[in-house]
Motif scaffolding. Structure first.
Motif, short mmCIF file in Angstrom:
data_model
loop_
_atom_site.label_atom_id
_atom_site.label_comp_id
_atom_site.label_asym_id
_atom_site.label_seq_id
_atom_site.Cartn_x
_atom_site.Cartn_y
_atom_site.Cartn_z
N SER A 185 5.16 3.78 -5.54
CA SER A 185 3.70 3.61 -5.53
C SER A 185 3.09 3.71 -4.13
O SER A 185 1.89 3.60 -3.97
CB SER A 185 3.35 2.25 -6.14
OG SER A 185 3.95 1.21 -5.39
N ALA A 186 3.92 3.89 -3.08
CA ALA A 186 3.41 3.89 -1.70
C ALA A 186 2.47 5.08 -1.47
O ALA A 186 2.71 6.18 -1.94
CB ALA A 186 4.56 3.93 -0.71
N LYS A 187 1.41 4.83 -0.75
CA LYS A 187 0.44 5.88 -0.42
C LYS A 187 0.90 6.63 0.84
O LYS A 187 1.84 6.24 1.53
CB LYS A 187 -0.95 5.27 -0.22
CG LYS A 187 -1.43 4.42 -1.41
CD LYS A 187 -1.38 5.19 -2.72
CE LYS A 187 -1.86 4.33 -3.88
NZ LYS A 187 -1.69 4.97 -5.16
N LEU A 188 0.13 7.73 1.15
CA LEU A 188 0.55 8.62 2.23
C LEU A 188 0.60 7.91 3.58
O LEU A 188 1.56 8.04 4.34
CB LEU A 188 -0.40 9.83 2.28
CG LEU A 188 -0.12 10.85 3.39
CD1 LEU A 188 1.29 11.38 3.27
CD2 LEU A 188 -1.12 11.99 3.30
N GLN A 189 -0.46 7.11 3.89
CA GLN A 189 -0.49 6.45 5.20
C GLN A 189 0.62 5.40 5.30
O GLN A 189 1.23 5.23 6.36
CB GLN A 189 -1.87 5.82 5.44
CG GLN A 189 -2.99 6.86 5.50
CD GLN A 189 -4.22 6.32 6.21
OE1 GLN A 189 -4.12 5.85 7.32
NE2 GLN A 189 -5.36 6.40 5.56
#
Length: 873
Positions: free
Chosen positions: A566-570
């Motif tokens: 679920s981690a986002k790009l940043q």
């Protein structure tokens, strides 16, 4: 209820923005699958129709596009409308036969062919009807609105007219196949949009999505799912506004055919209807099973009622027996048990006195028996000793004879040992010379260690392990600022996308992200972007991209654990930086320290592989030199004696000792012969001693048996009196327990009599209430299980009908969604665009202005002629 909820939810959620559909149709054509063959072909048909303000069709055209991607020859026949067929890419014509356009060309990359032709307005699968009401009064034609004032209302009716009657097969809740006739349409989803001018105030609509058009007007968007059972073949919606000098605004309806079995948007409905039919069938099966079990419950309850009647009669009989017979008998038993306990107490006292006297006599007999036993044991030991003496002397004589016979063999063995020691001496001489060659053979080990040390190298040496690790560590350490710049760029991109999606106040654009453009965006240019994006699909895409980018402030996951999905790009970039700079770089530094602790920052107390190789190299030299000197010294020379403490000195000493043992062996042989003769005489005397001790043993046994029998008799007497006393004691204890038990029995029987009376009363009540059980089971079967079964069957049939309609509509979407169809093997897509004209009154005003201008022109000409006549006269 479930079916209606699914229908309402999908009808509200589905949107097909017309601008998006029309602007991306060509892109969809060009980007279709590239794996079908050397050249893939995509055919799109876009039907555009012109409608008057009331919805009447005034004309229609169909735009065809064939898109080719790949390399190779293409030859196909494309079904088209041949009415006024024109080429949109060049002035050339087409070869058309039997309503199909022949295409024969070579493709290298991407190529397309576009045509336009007239479309039969009667074949449009969708129509629109519009009515207008001013101040509550319906207007006969839309143009009557122009220039008016008041509350203007518009009502749109959009209808999917592609329905035709087909037979659909439905599976009811009982597993039977039912065929029904139903109207099946080509499934379509559509959107109608219109823009009301800024002069329209207080705009309201119960169905539309509203947004500004950026010019002061109000943009309204209506969505419709035009096929049952998800939606309906007809959709109605409208708007109302306060107007001055009113006009009829233009509107546009776009529609797309869809396949509900393949579209991700409708898969939920399809699976919901299919699952609902299955659940209905399960409900029928469960209701049938429940009804069958309720019938069994009713029959069992009737049997229970019969058993309760019998049990009630038995309980009454039990109560009478316990109260009238068992309770008085238990009272008499309690009195007799008490008298028995008193008599046993007297008997126990006499038995105890008898046991005491008998025990004293038994103790004296025990002492006599013990003495006789000790005498018997001594006689046994004496006899055994005499026997062992006789046996030992016999074995001694035999052993001496054997030793005398084997002494010569011992001497021969010693001679052989002497020869073996000579062989050991020769072998030690060879070993002394071989050990001296070891230093030369160890040179290869030194060379190998030197190569290993050269391969490890140093942090400044290229092409070595330490040099490569140092370069990798520097590159990884330098990746942190680059990743920070990437995060900053992603942050700026997210900020820019957010500004487009949601609007951004003027004065909030910083130079860090926008550079020189910040000054413009914080001024008049930025004012144009105030307010959210009005295109819902574009906004949905932008918000989705923004969410994937994440925020600079999002917490970074634990670096020692895998990155969550679920981690986002940043967050992923921050995690990557941490893994490289905080995990990989220190790990490489530790690896360098493990190779060589002389690298900067490594602890001196923990030697590396390089230090280990150096120590091993030095140790090998020391080991080889030390081993050669030590082993040669331990072996010694041929002249060494035992005092030299070497192997060869010891062998020399052993050889001398063997000669002495050989001489002593001869002397031992003579002594063994004399010792054997003395052993024979000792054996004879031991036989006489054994005979005498046997007679002594027999007499001691007779004495021991007599005293043992006396002790046994007294013991039996003491044991008998003891058992008598114990038995009396146990009898008294039992009688006490019997007395107490009889009292408890009398009390318990009284309680049992009372309980049996309550049991009889309870069974009487149960017998009176039990008939309600079979009656209730019968009602539950009739009013519950059968109704449940019927509702399950109705549910299964209703959901089955809905699923069958969707399946039939999907079949029509596959075969009939395109007005003319695609070439064989091509991918096809269709879109409909219906543009409703507006009414502004500009046409009438133009004629009035033209007539006025002609009148003024005529007056000017007349005045000029008059002036000329006057001038000439």
């Amino acid at each position: 209820m479930t079916a209606r909820r699914i229908t309402r939810g999908l009808a509200v959620a589905i949107a097909v923005p017309s601008a998006f559909v029309l602007s991306t149709s060509q892109a969809l054509a060009a980007s279709s699958a590239l794996s079908a063959g050397p050249v893939t072909v995509t055919n799109t048909e876009t039907v555009q129709a012109r409608l008057d303000p009331s919805g009447k069709v005034e004309g229609a055209r169909i735009y065809e596009q064939l898109a080719f991607v790949g390399t190779g020859k293409v030859k196909l026949a494309n079904p088209v409308s041949t009415d006024s067929l024109r080429n949109l890419d060049s002035f050339g014509g087409f070869s058309v036969k039997d309503g199909k356009m022949a295409v024969d060309l070579s493709v290298n990359g991407e190529q397309r062919i576009r045509t336009v032709s007239d479309f039969d307005r009667k074949k449009l699968p969708i129509k629109v009807a519009v009515t207008y009401t001013l101040n509550g009064k319906k207007l006969s034609k839309p143009s009557d609105v122009v220039g008016k004032k008041g509350r203007l209302e518009a009502h749109y009716v959009v209808e999917n007219t592609s329905a035709k009657t087909e037979s659909v097969t439905i599976t009811d809740g009982y597993g039977k196949q039912i065929v029904e006739e139903a109207d099946v349409v080509i499934p379509m989803v559509g959107q109608l949009t219109t823009v009301l001018p800024p002069e329209f105030a207080d705009v309201t609509s119960a169905e539309a999505n509203k947004a500004g058009d950026g010019k002061g007007g109000t943009k309204l968007s209506f969505t419709a799912t035009l096929f049952p059972p998800v939606g309906a073949a007809t959709a109605e919606f409208g708007w109302a506004a306060e107007v001055k000098d009113a006009i009829v605004p233009e509107a546009e309806l776009t529609a797309l055919p869809v396949s509900p079995l393949e579209s991700p948007t409708f898969k939920t409905a399809v699976s919901g209807y299919q699952s609902g039919a299955e659940k209905g069938a399960d409900l029928v099966e469960g209701g049938t099973t429940l009804d069958s079990n309720l019938i069994r419950l009713r029959d069992g309850a009737q049997k229970l009622l019969s058993g309760l009647l019998q049990l009630n009669a038995g309980a009454k009989t039990l109560n009478e027996g316990l109260a009238n017979q068992a309770a008085p008998g238990a009272t008499k038993l309690s009195g007799g048990a008490t008298r028995l306990a008193d008599g046993l107490a007297e008997l126990e006292s006499g038995a105890s006195r008898l046991r005491t006297k008998t025990g004293e006599a038994a103790k004296g007999a025990d002492k006599l028996d013990k003495g006789a036993g000790e005498l018997q044991k001594g006689a046994k030991d004496l006899a055994a000793g005499a026997g062992r003496l006789k046996t030992g002397t016999g074995k001694l004589a035999s052993g001496l004879d054997e030793a005398t016979g084997k002494a010569p063999a011992l001497i021969d063995g010693l001679n052989k040992v002497s020869g073996g020691l000579k062989s050991v001496e020769d072998g030690l001489g060879q070993m002394y010379g071989g050990i001296g060659q070891l230093p030369t053979k160890a040179k290869g080990l030194h060379d190998g260690m030197a190569q290993l040390r050269a391969g490890i190298g140093s942090v400044g040496a290229e092409g070595t392990l330490l040099g490569g690790l140092e370069s990798l560590k520097k590159q990884l350490a330098a990746s942190g600022p680059g990743i920070d710049k990437m995060r900053g760029g992603v942050h700026c991109a997210a900020d820019a996308l957010t500004a487009v999606s949601k609007g951004k106040p003027v004065g909030t654009y910083d130079e860090a992200c926008y550079g020189a453009a910040a000054a413009q965006l914080n001024g008049p240019a930025g004012a144009l972007n105030v307010g959210p994006e009005t295109n819902p699909v574009k906004k949905m895409i932008l918000d989705s991209v923004i969410a994937q980018m994440g925020s600079m402030g999002d917490p970074v996951p634990d670096l020692d654990k895998p990155l969550p999905d679920s981690a986002k790009l940043q967050v992923a970039l921050a995690y990557l930086k941490g893994r490289l700079t905080q995990r990989a770089v220190p790990g490489i530094a530790q690896l360098q320290c493990g190779l060589d602790n002389r690298v900067s920052g490594c602890p001196d107390s923990e030697p590396g592989l390089m230090q280990g190789l150096m120590a091993v190299d030095a140790g090998v030299t020391q080991l080889v030199s030390g081993v050669v000197a030590s082993v040669q010294g331990g072996i010694g020379t041929s002249k060494d004696t035992p005092a030299s403490k070497t192997l060869r000195g010891g062998v020399n000493g052993l050889q001398g000792g063997i000669g002495q043992i050989q001489a002593g062996g001869k002397t031992l042989l003579a002594g063994l012969t004399q010792l054997s003769d003395g052993a024979d005489q000792l054996d004879t005397g031991a036989g006489a001693l054994s005979t005498g001790t046997g007679k002594l043993k027999a007499g001691a046994g007779v004495l021991a048996n007599g005293t043992g029998q006396l002790g046994n008799g007294l013991g039996l007497l003491a044991g008998g009196t003891g058992k008598l006393a114990d038995g009396v004691g146990q009898a008294k204890t039992g009688s006490d327990q019997l007395a107490q038990g009889s009292k408890d029995l009398a009390t318990g029987i009284g309680s049992a009599a009372e309980g049996s009376g309550k049991l009889a009363d309870g069974l009487t009540t149960a017998t009176e209430q039990a008939p309600a059980i079979p009656d209730g089971a019968g009602r539950l079967s009739k009013e519950g299980a059968k109704v449940l079964t019927k509702n399950g069957a109705d549910t299964a049939r209703d959901f089955g009908r809905r699923y069958s309609l969707l399946s039939a509509a999907a079949d029509r979407a596959k075969t009939e969604s395109m007005p003319f169809g695609s070439p064989e093997g091509a991918t096809g897509a269709t879109a409909y665009s219906l543009k409703l004209a507006g009414a502004t009154g500009e046409g009438d005003r133009s004629w009035i202005r033209l007539l006025a201008g002609l009148a003024v022109f005529g007056v000017a000409i007349g005045a000029t002629s008059l002036l000329r006549r006057r001038a000439t006269s």
